[in-house]
Write an enzyme that holds these catalytic residues in place. Structure first.
Site, short mmCIF file in Angstrom:
data_model
loop_
_atom_site.label_atom_id
_atom_site.label_comp_id
_atom_site.label_asym_id
_atom_site.label_seq_id
_atom_site.Cartn_x
_atom_site.Cartn_y
_atom_site.Cartn_z
N LYS A 94 0.86 -1.19 0.00
CA LYS A 94 0.00 0.00 0.00
C LYS A 94 0.89 1.23 0.00
CE LYS A 94 -4.48 1.10 0.61
NZ LYS A 94 -5.70 0.44 0.17
N GLY A 192 -20.38 7.17 5.41
CA GLY A 192 -19.44 7.40 4.31
C GLY A 192 -20.12 7.19 2.97
N GLY A 194 -19.00 8.02 -0.24
CA GLY A 194 -18.05 8.34 -1.31
C GLY A 194 -18.29 7.44 -2.51
N VAL A 196 -17.59 4.35 -3.09
CA VAL A 196 -18.15 3.04 -2.78
C VAL A 196 -19.47 3.19 -2.00
CG1 VAL A 196 -17.76 0.85 -1.58
CG2 VAL A 196 -15.85 2.01 -2.70
N TYR A 198 -21.74 5.45 -1.66
CA TYR A 198 -22.96 5.91 -2.34
C TYR A 198 -23.54 4.81 -3.23
CZ TYR A 198 -26.48 9.14 -3.74
OH TYR A 198 -27.70 9.74 -3.90
P1 NAD Z 1 -14.05 8.12 -1.00
O1 NAD Z 1 -12.95 9.07 -0.68
O2 NAD Z 1 -14.71 8.21 -2.33
O3 NAD Z 1 -15.19 8.24 0.10
C1 NAD Z 1 -14.96 8.32 1.45
C2 NAD Z 1 -16.13 9.11 2.01
O4 NAD Z 1 -16.06 9.07 3.44
C3 NAD Z 1 -16.11 10.59 1.59
O5 NAD Z 1 -17.38 10.97 1.12
C4 NAD Z 1 -15.73 11.30 2.88
O6 NAD Z 1 -16.29 12.61 2.97
C5 NAD Z 1 -16.32 10.38 3.93
N1 NAD Z 1 -15.73 10.50 5.27
C6 NAD Z 1 -14.44 10.70 5.61
N2 NAD Z 1 -14.31 10.76 6.96
C7 NAD Z 1 -15.57 10.58 7.46
C8 NAD Z 1 -16.10 10.52 8.76
N3 NAD Z 1 -15.34 10.68 9.85
N4 NAD Z 1 -17.42 10.30 8.91
C9 NAD Z 1 -18.22 10.15 7.82
N5 NAD Z 1 -17.78 10.19 6.56
C10 NAD Z 1 -16.47 10.41 6.38
O7 NAD Z 1 -13.48 6.65 -0.72
P2 NAD Z 1 -14.08 5.27 -1.23
O8 NAD Z 1 -13.33 4.86 -2.43
O9 NAD Z 1 -15.58 5.33 -1.28
O10 NAD Z 1 -13.64 4.29 -0.04
C11 NAD Z 1 -14.38 4.20 1.16
C12 NAD Z 1 -13.75 3.14 2.08
O11 NAD Z 1 -13.74 1.89 1.40
C13 NAD Z 1 -12.29 3.42 2.48
O12 NAD Z 1 -12.06 2.93 3.78
C14 NAD Z 1 -11.51 2.60 1.46
O13 NAD Z 1 -10.23 2.27 1.95
C15 NAD Z 1 -12.40 1.39 1.34
N6 NAD Z 1 -12.21 0.67 0.09
C16 NAD Z 1 -12.40 1.29 -1.11
C17 NAD Z 1 -12.20 0.57 -2.29
C18 NAD Z 1 -12.45 1.19 -3.65
O14 NAD Z 1 -12.54 0.43 -4.63
N7 NAD Z 1 -12.61 2.48 -3.76
C19 NAD Z 1 -11.79 -0.77 -2.23
C20 NAD Z 1 -11.63 -1.38 -0.98
C21 NAD Z 1 -11.83 -0.64 0.18
#
Ligand code: NAD
Length: 363
Positions: A94, A192, A194, A196, A198
């Site tokens: 990572k 959250g 974001g 994923v 949404y």
């Molecule tokens: P993203 O940045 O698109 O979304 C994260 C969201 O969380 C944002 O909208 C942010 O405003 C919100 N957030 C941050 N701190 C917060 C808090 N304290 N309380 C409430 N909301 C908060 O990221 P993502 O790609 O949607 O990933 C979300 C999670 O899933 C992360 O932990 C990431 O490591 C994990 N993940 C993502 C993927 C992927 O394919 N994107 C794969 C595996 C795991």
């Protein structure tokens, strides 16, 4: 701890990564900087027994380098387990860029990061994570072939597959806990919204679940309320509202000594990485009778799409492998019940069985 060096000078005695409590036998930890581009990053390669270490790059405004180091070491080790449990021929690694993604991101910074990845000659392969988009990956890819998650290297944005797998995992958990995977009328508190979160929210809504949502980014909350009929709560309340399922989809450390006793949901199943603050939190969840879908098992859809989504691979195959996350979780839940042990430990053991005694001579 401060150690006196000179009568009027003190220096911090730093703990090196080798002594860090989360070091966990990492093969490589690289501190990467580029002053002109304003880059400060850490790249961690945990284990390459099964193949090159694949894991995303997170851009986050960490309060300190030591906070970033702790995060990258935990995430990197998690990728070894995630890739092994998903049956991929890949090790775990990572990277983190220490900067504010909304303020500090520039093409120069991303290119400087790409050059550092290239220097590792393929022992680490990067992809996107929080704060890094597929457009950013396109820029990183101009400097190195060891970057995935773009249109040219595969299926592009992995988030839809992560969301698909998370949704399949929520259904498997509901089936195990409530005896049915029909989500109609079940309440899910989702933290959250974001890339994923949404998408998971949309699928839950379509399946008839009632949504309670929270995010620090207000426009996302507003959108979920308007589009999905969700009820909004503050981010502090998300885990303790009345709900059947709690789905953490923001950052890690959501499940800890403070939050676990306050949970009202009897299932925790969400996409966020590193949800347990400590391994003991997995035991605490079991003792409270809460079914926990281990984070790296349920959120493997993205990495499956990155690993298998070579140009020319059919989307149906990647979707099928992603949906199999539900079966892996059911296997974990059943073994945990039979052995009366936490699901988090069962998942770790299944992963370790795959990577610990394997050696990949190609890496
Ligand atoms: P993203 O940045 O698109 O979304 C994260 C969201 O969380 C944002 O909208 C942010 O405003 C919100 N957030 C941050 N701190 C917060 C808090 N304290 N309380 C409430 N909301 C908060 O990221 P993502 O790609 O949607 O990933 C979300 C999670 O899933 C992360 O932990 C990431 O490591 C994990 N993940 C993502 C993927 C992927 O394919 N994107 C794969 C595996 C795991």
């Amino acid at each position: 701890m401060n150690a006196p060096l000179h009568s009027n000078i003190t220096i911090d005695t730093y703990m090196t990564p080798l002594e860090h409590p989360e070091f966990a036998g990492h093969e490589q930890v690289v501190f990467a900087t580029d002053e002109a581009a304003g880059l400060k990053a850490i790249i961690a390669v945990h284990n390459t027994n099964l193949g090159p270490a694949l894991g995303g790059c997170r851009m986050w405004n960490y309060a300190s380098t030591s906070e970033a180091l702790t995060d990258v070491l935990r995430l990197s080790k998690g990728m070894t387990y995630k890739n092994a449990l998903a049956n991929l021929p890949l090790g775990g690694g990572k990277s983190v860029i220490i900067a504010d993604a909304r303020r500090d991101k520039t093409p120069e910074l991303l290119r400087a990061f790409g050059r550092h990845i290239n220097r590792l000659s393929g022992s680490y392969v990067t992809a996107e994570d929080v704060g890094i988009s597929s457009d950013d990956m396109e820029i990183i890819c101009t400097q190195t072939q060891f970057a995935r998650g773009t249109e040219a290297t595969g299926f592009g944005d992995p988030s839809p597959y992560t969301a698909l797998g998370t949704f399949a995992g929520i259904k498997a958990a509901a089936k195990h806990k409530f005896g049915t995977d029909d989500l109609t009328g079940l309440t899910v508190s989702l933290k959250g919204l974001g890339h994923v979160g949404y998408d998971v929210a949309r699928q839950l809504h379509k399946a008839g679940a009632l949504l309670i949502v929270s995010d620090i980014y207000e426009p996302a909350v507003k959108r979920a309320v308007e589009e999905l009929g969700a009820t909004s709560v503050s981010t502090e309340e998300a885990h303790r509202v009345s709900a059947d399922i709690f789905a953490p989809c923001a950052l890690g450390g959501e499940l800890n000594a403070e939050t676990i006793p306050q949970l009202k949901a009897t299932v925790v199943a969400g996409a966020a990485n590193n949800q347990l603050e400590t391994p003991e939190d997995g035991v605490a969840l079991m003792k409270r009778g809460i079914l926990y879908a281990p984070d790296y098992a349920i959120n493997a859809g993205g990495v499956i799409s990155i690993a298998l989504g070579e140009p020319g691979t059919s989307d149906a195959i990647v979707r099928q492998k992603t949906l199999a996350i539900g079966d892996t979780l059911t296997q974990i839940f059943k073994r945990a019940d039979a052995e009366k042990r936490p699901t988090s430990i069962i998942a770790d053991e299944l992963a370790e069985e795959r990577f610990q005694h394997h050696h990949n001579p190609a890496v």
